[in-house]
Motif scaffolding. Sequence first.
Motif, short mmCIF file in Angstrom:
data_model
loop_
_atom_site.label_atom_id
_atom_site.label_comp_id
_atom_site.label_asym_id
_atom_site.label_seq_id
_atom_site.Cartn_x
_atom_site.Cartn_y
_atom_site.Cartn_z
N ASN A 1 0.82 -1.21 0.00
CA ASN A 1 0.00 0.00 0.00
C ASN A 1 0.85 1.26 0.00
OD1 ASN A 1 -2.52 -1.46 0.22
ND2 ASN A 1 -1.89 -1.90 2.33
N THR A 2 0.91 1.92 -1.16
CA THR A 2 1.62 3.19 -1.27
C THR A 2 0.64 4.22 -1.82
OG1 THR A 2 2.46 2.62 -3.49
CG2 THR A 2 3.91 2.16 -1.61
N TYR A 3 0.73 5.41 -1.27
CA TYR A 3 -0.21 6.48 -1.63
C TYR A 3 0.57 7.73 -2.03
CZ TYR A 3 -3.23 3.26 0.80
OH TYR A 3 -3.89 2.11 1.18
N ASN A 4 0.36 8.18 -3.26
CA ASN A 4 1.05 9.34 -3.80
C ASN A 4 0.21 10.59 -3.59
OD1 ASN A 4 2.88 10.88 -5.38
ND2 ASN A 4 1.56 10.63 -7.16
N LEU A 5 0.84 11.66 -3.07
CA LEU A 5 0.17 12.94 -2.87
C LEU A 5 0.17 13.73 -4.17
CD1 LEU A 5 -1.15 15.06 -1.03
CD2 LEU A 5 1.15 15.83 -0.42
N ILE A 6 -1.00 13.87 -4.79
CA ILE A 6 -1.13 14.64 -6.03
C ILE A 6 -0.78 16.10 -5.74
CG2 ILE A 6 -2.74 15.49 -7.78
CD1 ILE A 6 -4.37 12.89 -7.32
N GLY A 7 0.07 16.70 -6.57
CA GLY A 7 0.45 18.10 -6.39
C GLY A 7 1.62 18.30 -5.45
N GLY A 8 1.92 17.29 -4.63
CA GLY A 8 3.08 17.32 -3.76
C GLY A 8 3.10 18.46 -2.75
#
Length: 102
Positions: free
Chosen positions: A86-93
């Motif tokens: 489970n990895t979650y990428n933050l859109i817009g950082g």
Amino acid sequence: MADLTQEDWVNQLKNDDNAIILDVRTEDEVAEGKIPNALHIDIYKGQGFIYEVEELDKSKNVYVYCKAGGRSAQACAIMNQLGFENTYNLIGGFSEWTGEVE
């Protein structure tokens, strides 16, 4: 890997007691501030990044961010290949982050 908006990222993280926040930016970027409790591993370390990530608990849910969302998406893909479920990428950082900063 899932791409999450800041709102979804924060809400999901708030209710997650099995989480790691991972900042994959450079030292100079981190010096400008970071999300509280984030662990820093620079993705530009190449193989060094992989060695350090391998030390993390793969059963954890990993919330990953960079400056704009590109490197963190790469980091999530690498981590998934290494066995992180489970990895979650933050859109817009971090550049679009409106939450707390330390």
